[in-house]
Motif scaffolding. Sequence first.
Motif, PDB file in Angstrom:
ATOM      1  N   ARG A 131       1.340  13.297   5.797  1.00 33.41           N
ATOM      2  CA  ARG A 131       1.573  14.607   5.177  1.00 33.41           C
ATOM      3  C   ARG A 131       1.276  14.567   3.675  1.00 33.41           C
ATOM      4  O   ARG A 131       0.869  15.566   3.081  1.00 33.41           O
ATOM      5  CB  ARG A 131       3.018  15.055   5.378  1.00 33.41           C
ATOM      6  CG  ARG A 131       3.394  15.453   6.789  1.00 33.41           C
ATOM      7  CD  ARG A 131       4.846  15.898   6.871  1.00 33.41           C
ATOM      8  NE  ARG A 131       5.083  17.135   6.138  1.00 33.41           N
ATOM      9  CZ  ARG A 131       5.810  17.245   5.041  1.00 33.41           C
ATOM     10  NH1 ARG A 131       6.382  16.192   4.511  1.00 33.41           N
ATOM     11  NH2 ARG A 131       5.973  18.404   4.443  1.00 33.41           N
ATOM     12  N   VAL A 132       1.486  13.407   3.082  1.00 29.07           N
ATOM     13  CA  VAL A 132       1.405  13.285   1.627  1.00 29.07           C
ATOM     14  C   VAL A 132       0.008  12.883   1.146  1.00 29.07           C
ATOM     15  O   VAL A 132      -0.431  13.307   0.072  1.00 29.07           O
ATOM     16  CB  VAL A 132       2.456  12.247   1.147  1.00 29.07           C
ATOM     17  CG1 VAL A 132       2.171  11.779  -0.260  1.00 29.07           C
ATOM     18  CG2 VAL A 132       3.858  12.839   1.242  1.00 29.07           C
ATOM     19  N   LEU A 133      -0.713  12.092   1.933  1.00 21.77           N
ATOM     20  CA  LEU A 133      -1.961  11.501   1.452  1.00 21.77           C
ATOM     21  C   LEU A 133      -3.042  12.529   1.169  1.00 21.77           C
ATOM     22  O   LEU A 133      -3.205  13.508   1.891  1.00 21.77           O
ATOM     23  CB  LEU A 133      -2.493  10.486   2.475  1.00 21.77           C
ATOM     24  CG  LEU A 133      -1.818   9.123   2.527  1.00 21.77           C
ATOM     25  CD1 LEU A 133      -2.519   8.228   3.528  1.00 21.77           C
ATOM     26  CD2 LEU A 133      -1.804   8.467   1.156  1.00 21.77           C
ATOM     27  N   ASP A 134      -3.792  12.258   0.111  1.00 15.15           N
ATOM     28  CA  ASP A 134      -4.986  13.029  -0.238  1.00 15.15           C
ATOM     29  C   ASP A 134      -6.194  12.187   0.167  1.00 15.15           C
ATOM     30  O   ASP A 134      -6.433  11.119  -0.400  1.00 15.15           O
ATOM     31  CB  ASP A 134      -4.999  13.310  -1.735  1.00 15.15           C
ATOM     32  CG  ASP A 134      -6.181  14.159  -2.167  1.00 15.15           C
ATOM     33  OD1 ASP A 134      -7.059  14.453  -1.326  1.00 15.15           O
ATOM     34  OD2 ASP A 134      -6.239  14.521  -3.355  1.00 15.15           O
ATOM     35  N   LEU A 138       0.869  -1.170   0.000  1.00 16.01           N
ATOM     36  CA  LEU A 138       0.000   0.000   0.000  1.00 16.01           C
ATOM     37  C   LEU A 138       0.908   1.222   0.000  1.00 16.01           C
ATOM     38  O   LEU A 138       1.788   1.351   0.870  1.00 16.01           O
ATOM     39  CB  LEU A 138      -0.859  -0.042   1.256  1.00 16.01           C
ATOM     40  CG  LEU A 138      -2.165   0.730   1.307  1.00 16.01           C
ATOM     41  CD1 LEU A 138      -3.120   0.266   0.215  1.00 16.01           C
ATOM     42  CD2 LEU A 138      -2.800   0.555   2.681  1.00 16.01           C
ATOM     43  N   GLN A 139       0.717   2.145  -0.958  1.00 11.64           N
ATOM     44  CA  GLN A 139       1.688   3.226  -1.115  1.00 11.64           C
ATOM     45  C   GLN A 139       1.069   4.470  -1.743  1.00 11.64           C
ATOM     46  O   GLN A 139      -0.030   4.429  -2.298  1.00 11.64           O
ATOM     47  CB  GLN A 139       2.871   2.767  -1.964  1.00 11.64           C
ATOM     48  CG  GLN A 139       2.483   2.295  -3.351  1.00 11.64           C
ATOM     49  CD  GLN A 139       3.662   1.683  -4.092  1.00 11.64           C
ATOM     50  OE1 GLN A 139       4.255   2.334  -4.949  1.00 11.64           O
ATOM     51  NE2 GLN A 139       3.986   0.432  -3.767  1.00 11.64           N
ATOM     52  N   ALA A 140       1.818   5.564  -1.640  1.00 14.95           N
ATOM     53  CA  ALA A 140       1.446   6.828  -2.276  1.00 14.95           C
ATOM     54  C   ALA A 140       2.721   7.541  -2.685  1.00 14.95           C
ATOM     55  O   ALA A 140       3.821   7.212  -2.219  1.00 14.95           O
ATOM     56  CB  ALA A 140       0.624   7.698  -1.321  1.00 14.95           C
ATOM     57  N   HIS A 141       2.563   8.529  -3.557  1.00 10.90           N
ATOM     58  CA  HIS A 141       3.705   9.294  -4.051  1.00 10.90           C
ATOM     59  C   HIS A 141       3.501  10.772  -3.760  1.00 10.90           C
ATOM     60  O   HIS A 141       2.367  11.266  -3.757  1.00 10.90           O
ATOM     61  CB  HIS A 141       3.885   9.062  -5.547  1.00 10.90           C
ATOM     62  CG  HIS A 141       3.932   7.615  -5.929  1.00 10.90           C
ATOM     63  ND1 HIS A 141       4.879   6.747  -5.440  1.00 10.90           N
ATOM     64  CD2 HIS A 141       3.119   6.873  -6.724  1.00 10.90           C
ATOM     65  CE1 HIS A 141       4.675   5.533  -5.929  1.00 10.90           C
ATOM     66  NE2 HIS A 141       3.608   5.591  -6.706  1.00 10.90           N
ATOM     67  N   PRO A 142       4.580  11.501  -3.529  1.00  8.79           N
ATOM     68  CA  PRO A 142       4.458  12.923  -3.164  1.00  8.79           C
ATOM     69  C   PRO A 142       4.216  13.821  -4.366  1.00  8.79           C
ATOM     70  O   PRO A 142       4.453  13.431  -5.514  1.00  8.79           O
ATOM     71  CB  PRO A 142       5.821  13.224  -2.534  1.00  8.79           C
ATOM     72  CG  PRO A 142       6.755  12.313  -3.276  1.00  8.79           C
ATOM     73  CD  PRO A 142       5.981  11.042  -3.526  1.00  8.79           C
ATOM     74  N   SER A 143       3.770  15.036  -4.082  1.00 12.66           N
ATOM     75  CA  SER A 143       3.685  16.070  -5.116  1.00 12.66           C
ATOM     76  C   SER A 143       5.085  16.612  -5.386  1.00 12.66           C
ATOM     77  O   SER A 143       6.051  16.300  -4.668  1.00 12.66           O
ATOM     78  CB  SER A 143       2.771  17.197  -4.656  1.00 12.66           C
ATOM     79  OG  SER A 143       3.375  17.881  -3.563  1.00 12.66           O
ATOM     80  N   SER A 144       5.207  17.468  -6.397  1.00 13.43           N
ATOM     81  CA  SER A 144       6.508  18.068  -6.712  1.00 13.43           C
ATOM     82  C   SER A 144       7.047  18.864  -5.523  1.00 13.43           C
ATOM     83  O   SER A 144       8.231  18.744  -5.160  1.00 13.43           O
ATOM     84  CB  SER A 144       6.389  18.982  -7.933  1.00 13.43           C
ATOM     85  OG  SER A 144       6.106  18.245  -9.087  1.00 13.43           O
ATOM     86  N   ALA A 198      -2.474  10.121  -9.315  1.00 11.57           N
ATOM     87  CA  ALA A 198      -1.861  11.413  -9.050  1.00 11.57           C
ATOM     88  C   ALA A 198      -1.197  11.398  -7.679  1.00 11.57           C
ATOM     89  O   ALA A 198      -1.298  10.427  -6.914  1.00 11.57           O
ATOM     90  CB  ALA A 198      -2.920  12.507  -9.119  1.00 11.57           C
ATOM     91  N   ALA A 199      -0.525  12.474  -7.332  1.00 11.73           N
ATOM     92  CA  ALA A 199       0.136  12.594  -6.031  1.00 11.73           C
ATOM     93  C   ALA A 199      -0.881  12.418  -4.907  1.00 11.73           C
ATOM     94  O   ALA A 199      -2.010  12.905  -4.984  1.00 11.73           O
ATOM     95  CB  ALA A 199       0.813  13.950  -5.917  1.00 11.73           C
ATOM     96  N   GLY A 200      -0.455  11.710  -3.863  1.00 14.40           N
ATOM     97  CA  GLY A 200      -1.287  11.549  -2.679  1.00 14.40           C
ATOM     98  C   GLY A 200      -2.317  10.459  -2.764  1.00 14.40           C
ATOM     99  O   GLY A 200      -3.044  10.211  -1.789  1.00 14.40           O
ATOM    100  N   ASN A 201      -2.409   9.772  -3.894  1.00 14.96           N
ATOM    101  CA  ASN A 201      -3.408   8.729  -4.087  1.00 14.96           C
ATOM    102  C   ASN A 201      -2.903   7.424  -3.465  1.00 14.96           C
ATOM    103  O   ASN A 201      -1.951   6.822  -3.938  1.00 14.96           O
ATOM    104  CB  ASN A 201      -3.672   8.549  -5.589  1.00 14.96           C
ATOM    105  CG  ASN A 201      -4.787   7.574  -5.894  1.00 14.96           C
ATOM    106  OD1 ASN A 201      -4.837   6.483  -5.351  1.00 14.96           O
ATOM    107  ND2 ASN A 201      -5.679   7.975  -6.790  1.00 14.96           N
ATOM    108  N   LEU A 202      -3.552   6.965  -2.391  1.00 13.46           N
ATOM    109  CA  LEU A 202      -3.174   5.709  -1.757  1.00 13.46           C
ATOM    110  C   LEU A 202      -3.647   4.560  -2.644  1.00 13.46           C
ATOM    111  O   LEU A 202      -4.809   4.520  -3.055  1.00 13.46           O
ATOM    112  CB  LEU A 202      -3.807   5.607  -0.375  1.00 13.46           C
ATOM    113  CG  LEU A 202      -3.347   4.444   0.510  1.00 13.46           C
ATOM    114  CD1 LEU A 202      -1.862   4.557   0.851  1.00 13.46           C
ATOM    115  CD2 LEU A 202      -4.186   4.386   1.800  1.00 13.46           C
TER     116      LEU A 202
END
Length: 406
Positions: free
Chosen positions: A298-301, A96-102, A259-263
Amino acid sequence: MDLLDGAARSYAWGSRTALAALRGRPTPSPHPEAELWFGAHPGDPATLRSETGDASLLDVVDSDPVGQLGSATVDKYGARLPFLLKLLAAEEPLSLQAHPSSAQAAEGFARENATGVAVDSSVRNYKDSSHKPELVIALTRFDALAGFRDPKRTLELFDHLAVPELAPYSEMLAAQPDSSGLRALFTSWITLPQRALDVVLPSVLEGCVVALGSGPGDFVPELRTVLELGEFYPGDGGVLAALLLNRITLEPGQGLYLAAGNLHAYLRGTAVEIMANSDNVLRGGLTPKHVDVPELLRVLDFEPLDAPVLDPEGERGTPVVYPTPAPEFTIARVDLTSSDTGITTAVAGSTGPRIVLVTEGDVDLVAGGRTLTVHRGGAAWLSATDPDPVVTTASETARLFVATVG
């Protein structure tokens, strides 16, 4: 225009048959094959097979960035290929993961550099300063979890389970059925002490068994997925988090943009994947690897969203683009038959380099008096200075993907 051999990556969740069969190799493979990387990522660059010999695509780009990437790409992204193209085969669920915004990636990378965390450390969150939007396109049926489900629908799932141990959490979400409520519930679950998790999780899994045994009804894929995750990752809080996410099945040709923050978590299937050329991943469970809960939060949407499935249509023999807002990449699908002639691989608006990846049939790329044959599971590299090739196939049908700069 030269052949490009992908760099194979072996992870435990990979398949011993899918990528081997796609590439026409013996099955089962000696080790699980999870990914083939067609790109110039420093961690595992692809190999360019040219008339002058074999070379790392990373070295080729480094030696002549303007010639290989084009001046517009270099001006915007520097002397590096801004995207990474992959073949992915999941036999078991990924983390289970997410990626940061720029902005988050740039700040996090600078912060970890300042505090002296080694780039190759197992507790490092940010390996570079880039965001990592990504798109996965199914080659087979492809199952995934992606994005937080509408809380009202999740409350219906909780009611369907009828597990007493879920009652306080159901009440928490019912009192605030929005992004704030999802944040509160997810935070509670991901920070549960193991002794509390060992009470709630078995009850939820038993509730799933009972609900499935009562006959067909709502939430069958969701319940089966939770049971599967509970088997693969016993005692992991990420199994509870899966109750909050959209359960998605892609049919071949359909895409899922993250997109960024999408778990999210990929569950099973074979796909083409394209992403910004980054290695920034923040994990939320279903893994023995490092999970940094404060940084993840901090990253999750937490805004609920419908399943973000892309299903573009177009005429056979012309590139069908998968639209995304990511500036680093564009990818198009081309389907053709043996009766098609002179089909272009040009993608409208692109002036940068291209990677042509063949997933069905064998194709001939013709340009500048040369013919390059690319077999199923293979790829070709076209620099920014190469002319647009036309493609034909001798097989009854063929499918290829053209990846380029957005």
